[in-house]
Design an enzyme around this catalytic site. Sequence first.
Site, PDB file in Angstrom:
ATOM      1  CE1 TYR A 154      -2.961  -3.112   1.024  1.00  0.00           C
ATOM      2  CE2 TYR A 154      -4.445  -1.244   0.927  1.00  0.00           C
ATOM      3  CZ  TYR A 154      -4.236  -2.602   0.930  1.00  0.00           C
ATOM      4  OH  TYR A 154      -5.296  -3.453   0.828  1.00  0.00           O
ATOM      5  CE  LYS A 221       1.448 -17.628   1.965  1.00  0.00           C
ATOM      6  NZ  LYS A 221       0.883 -18.927   2.340  1.00  0.00           N
ATOM      7  CG  ASP A 271      -1.826 -19.903   4.041  1.00  0.00           C
ATOM      8  OD1 ASP A 271      -1.011 -19.206   4.667  1.00  0.00           O
ATOM      9  OD2 ASP A 271      -1.527 -20.995   3.550  1.00  0.00           O
ATOM     10  CG  ASP A 295      -7.654  -4.390   2.654  1.00  0.00           C
ATOM     11  OD1 ASP A 295      -8.799  -4.253   3.143  1.00  0.00           O
ATOM     12  OD2 ASP A 295      -7.313  -3.838   1.599  1.00  0.00           O
TER      13      ASP A 295
END
Length: 405
Positions: A154, A221, A271, A295
């Site tokens: 972002y 992640k 995940d 998000d």
Amino acid sequence: MTQSTQGTPVTYRDGSYIVPDDPIIPFIEGDGTGRDIWRASQKAFDAAVAKASGGTRRVVWLEVLAGEKAFKEAGSWLPEATLETLTKYRVAIKGPLTTPVGAGIRSLNVALRQLLDLYACVRPVRWFEGVPAPVKRPQDLNVVIFRENTEDVYAGIEYAATSKEAARLREILVSDFKAKLREQSAIGIKPMSEFGSKRLVARAIQYALDKRKPSVTLVHKGNIMKFTEGAFRDWGYQAARERFGGRTITEAELAGGDPGDRVVVKDRIADSVFQQLLLRPREYSVLATPNLNGDYLSDACAAQVGGLGIAPGANIGDGYAIFEATHGTAPKYADLDKINPGGVILSGVMMFEHLGWEDVAELIVRGFEGAIRSRRVTYDLARQTEGATEVSTSAFADQIVECMG
Ligand code: NAP
């Protein structure tokens, strides 16, 4: 719409807000459904403040322009005057703003977050009794997501495939770093710093300590993006150790024992968190995440307890905050007096809590819970609730005010 500066600014000293009885709070109405939602929200806020204080306190709302309304009236999507006012008054609330995809103005929301360095996007997700939800036990999910708000993909460092910047970067990556890239690839950069990661995690841990929450989970992640997301995890554990030594303990150190009043710090791959929050939601409390993961995760969690229409949020920095719902402008419902104002109203609850007006916040929650129980709700909840009566945005706000008691 109230438009006055006959109030007193909120100030900030030594890490705390000083809130007068007549604070000036700027608001951005928002595009699309923002107009309907703001009218309804202001009504609920004013009623709660008046009731909680017996008329001794009031908010002096100050409209500032952004988005389509600003462009029409002032020729700029984000006028300088808006930025100055938000900076001067420190705490504000906003409706959703349109962000065109692919081209045009850059996200106004991102610009505002960067301007005031609102580095934590805070989204509490809990179920309200009576709200239709897609899972069997929505009450089991009660989390607060702290999403880093200024870094990651972002940051806006992104170049079109055909740009000279992308060409130059491809050249450096391929010739200097031996990276494998397709020709003509667009390039986006994912910066994540120790400073940015640690201050976000520290805020999440401080919140957990203040509110007596059992754990903070670092979501990342890092198995794939080792030096960005993986570092977020490592810096998060470091922040816990360095700044909250005796008051936190890692899951590994605990080894199934009793943490006492210490906050347990643990980490999960992004995940796996999505499935864990569906299957074992009670094991999670406060979550700290990088920008993009957060998000996705906050929308998914909002859906789990009954939808975007009532999901609140806040963008918080040191001495500055802007409160806003999770949802967007939902343009197809603009000006139909139909949309659910709950997201902005519950963002107001967070704002009043942030300012130390807990009595006001509690009253709004009471009104909101009562309105849901009455089953006189907006279309989004009515279509999923047996025996419900669909009411307009404004009527739902009236119902909330009535249910304040
Ligand atoms: P959206 O505006 O959030 O709307 C998607 C769908 O979510 C709506 O069609 C509606 O579903 C449901 N929904 C959203 N708000 C609701 C509410 N208050 N009450 C009940 N249902 C609600 O998402 P979008 O269509 O992807 O985005 C539209 C624009 O908003 C885009 O320009 C986007 O960039 C912008 N946006 C702004 C912000 C922000 O300002 N913070 C955040 C997100 C998106 P149904 O159709 O099923 O009724």
